[in-house]
Enzyme design. Structure first.
Site, PDB file in Angstrom:
ATOM      1  CE  LYS A 126      -4.267  -2.059   1.435  1.00  0.00           C
ATOM      2  NZ  LYS A 126      -3.810  -3.467   1.607  1.00  0.00           N
TER       3      LYS A 126
HETATM    4  C1  LIG Z   1      -4.394  -4.603   0.987  1.00  0.00           C
HETATM    5  C2  LIG Z   1      -3.570  -5.827   0.847  1.00  0.00           C
HETATM    6  C3  LIG Z   1      -3.895  -6.845  -0.087  1.00  0.00           C
HETATM    7  C4  LIG Z   1      -5.132  -6.781  -0.961  1.00  0.00           C
HETATM    8  O1  LIG Z   1      -5.059  -5.777  -1.948  1.00  0.00           O
HETATM    9  P1  LIG Z   1      -6.389  -5.261  -2.678  1.00  0.00           P
HETATM   10  O2  LIG Z   1      -5.955  -4.082  -3.475  1.00  0.00           O
HETATM   11  O3  LIG Z   1      -7.348  -4.886  -1.577  1.00  0.00           O
HETATM   12  O4  LIG Z   1      -6.899  -6.374  -3.512  1.00  0.00           O
HETATM   13  C5  LIG Z   1      -3.042  -7.929  -0.191  1.00  0.00           C
HETATM   14  N1  LIG Z   1      -1.953  -8.054   0.599  1.00  0.00           N
HETATM   15  C6  LIG Z   1      -1.618  -7.112   1.507  1.00  0.00           C
HETATM   16  C7  LIG Z   1      -0.430  -7.326   2.359  1.00  0.00           C
HETATM   17  C8  LIG Z   1      -2.404  -5.964   1.661  1.00  0.00           C
HETATM   18  O5  LIG Z   1      -2.070  -5.033   2.570  1.00  0.00           O
END
Ligand SMILES: *Cc1c(COP(=O)(O)O)cnc(C)c1O
Length: 483
Positions: A126
């Site tokens: 993120k």
């Molecule tokens: C948020 C997240 C995901 C999922 O991503 P999306 O964009 O919601 O599909 C997968 N792995 C980690 C570690 C995350 O923080």
């Protein structure tokens, strides 16, 4: 570039990138998408192959945000994508690549690799988009002399990525609610150790859903929301999605020698934000063979891509798993893909998502549209806790590489979709240190701790404990907002 809502309201209006940057849903409840996807020419693809990450980000983002002056956007991407920001795991020269590709080996004739997206300040993918959002928001607010109070609820990853992106940013404060004493010691320390005066951690006496309900209650008080300039940065934010398009190009260039080749990506998925960016990269013309959607036991998306049935889960059917950032009951960005799948017909999208609200889902199995899922390259799979433990152990033994539980979901599913001669790139979405319990279970040892995080849990913490009461949270925001 003009943006429109997936549900069709205000079809004749113009919305620029800047217009939708600070907002969330369109006013009809739909999600914003570009009126058409920009296509990348063969010449551009050839030129982009050797660009540093920040300049590649500029080239891609500028196609979606022509209302931001080019020199400003270039300065923003260069400020964001630096080796200093993305060096929290790596201290070798590959930190400068921002998202280095780690080769594992060849399986069933397919070169298998991990695209490292979790080298940023909070050790999860993120950061890739959120760090840019921090700089974009600061820039946009300064341009209009405005301020913003970001209000959010988190059970871990998203909240800390938002705080590390917004810390010290002019004109922005963050009020982040988290469930008191319910996060891991590492996650708690990551957030609460921030001492920046514009970051406010609120530990709510309750569970995550209580925190989420408070955010909804405050946001529904429209007068309060307007007076105190309350905003959010959740996963439907368009700028977050588009910032993630960049690393699909970067990963493609790293895994291939020429632009004639095709590659596949496997994406550990929850809210469909990450893999939606892959879909957009493919629509722009990046030679992607397959987009593999990997879910955990919360398999809303896997069910859809296997059967054509989209069925939102009830709270009791939403499981707490060892890959918690993928524990979702519905996928909030999915509507963006459905819009494209249905040939961009907003009336049908409106009807389907009305069915989601009223009947809990929809069924495209019988319609010709579902057959087109393959034309868009999508396939899927799911994994269980046992699968994750096996994958973590196997990758460690075979390739001397430690992966986290979310990446393990991806790896397990990727192996079900290998094609000889086509590189398979699994997106690495977090570092093992964030999910230590499962690492200990799988490997009987402690996860690797990046040097930057030694002693994190013993740093002084700054947070306010409040009861699960929206009024008390409002009072706290008022008391900490300067007029
Ligand atoms: C948020 C997240 C995901 C999922 O991503 P999306 O964009 O919601 O599909 C997968 N792995 C980690 C570690 C995350 O923080």
């Amino acid at each position: 570039m003009n943006y429109l809502s997936t549900r069709g309201a205000g079809a004749g209006e113009r919305h620029t990138f800047s217009d939708i940057l600070l907002g969330g849903l369109a006013k009809d409840g739909g999600l914003y998408l570009p009126a058409e996807y920009p296509r990348v020419t063969a010449d551009e693809l050839a030129r982009w192959r050797t660009l540093p990450y920040a300049d590649l980000a500029f080239e891609i983002l500028s196609k979606f945000s022509d209302d931001i002056p080019a020199e400003d956007l270039r300065a923003l991407t260069r400020k964001t994508y630096t080796a200093e920001t993305y060096c929290h795991v790596r201290d070798d020269e590959s930190a400068a690549q921002i998202t280095p590709l780690k080769t594992l080996g060849v399986e069933n004739g397919a070169p298998l690799s991990l695209l490292e997206l979790s080298n940023g300040p909070t050790l999860a993918f993120k950061d890739m988009a959120m760090q840019l959002i921090g700089n974009l928001f600061e820039y946009a607010l300064a341009r209009h002399g405005e301020t913003l109070n970001i209000l959010g609820a988190t059970s871990g990853d998203t909240g800390s990525a938002a705080e590390y992106a917004m810390r010290g940013k002019k004109g922005i404060s963050v009020f982040m609610l988290s469930p008191h004493k319910k996060m891991s010691a590492f996650q708690t320390a990551q957030m609460y150790s921030l001492q920046d005066p514009n970051i406010f951690n609120i530990a709510v006496e309750g569970v995550f859903d209580d925190a989420q309900d408070i955010v909804k209650a405050v946001s529904n008080d429209h007068a309060f929301k307007a007076k105190y300039k309350i905003g959010t940065v959740n996963s439907i934010n368009w700028a977050r999605v588009v910032a993630q398009v960049v690393y699909y190009f970067k990963g493609y260039f790293a895994a291939t020698k020429s632009n004639e080749e095709r590659v596949s990506f496997t994406v550990p998925s929850g809210n469909f934000g990450n893999v939606c960016a892959g879909h957009i990269a493919r629509m722009m013309g990046l030679p992607i063979e397959k987009l593999v959607v990997a879910t955990n036991e919360n398999d809303v998306l896997d069910e859809f891509f296997r059967t054509g049935i989209y069925r939102v889960r009830k709270a009791a059917e939403t499981y707490h798993t060892s890959s918690p950032s993928m524990d979702i009951s519905k996928a909030s960005n999915f509507e963006r893909f459905v819009f494209d799948l249905l040939g961009r017909d907003p009336a049908r999208v409106l009807q389907l998502f009305r069915d989601v609200e009223e009947k809990g889902g929809f069924d495209l199995a019988a319609s010709g549209d579902f057959a087109r899922v393959k034309e868009f390259g999508f396939v899927s799979g799911r994994s269980s806790h046992e699968d994750r433990v096996d994958a973590i152990r196997d990758v460690f033994e075979r390739y001397d590489t430690m992966i986290d539980t979310h990446t393990a979901d991806g790896l397990k599913v990727a192996r079900e979709h290998l094609q000889a001669g086509i590189p398979m790139i699994v997106l690495e979405t977090a570092q093992p240190i964030k999910f230590g319990e499962t690492i200990r279970e799988a490997l009987l040892r402690e996860p690797e701790r990046p040097a930057a995080f030694s002693g994190l849990e013993s740093l002084p913490q700054r947070f306010e404990v409040l009861p699960a009461d929206a009024q008390r949270v409002k009072d706290y925001i008022v008391a900490n907002t300067s007029e």
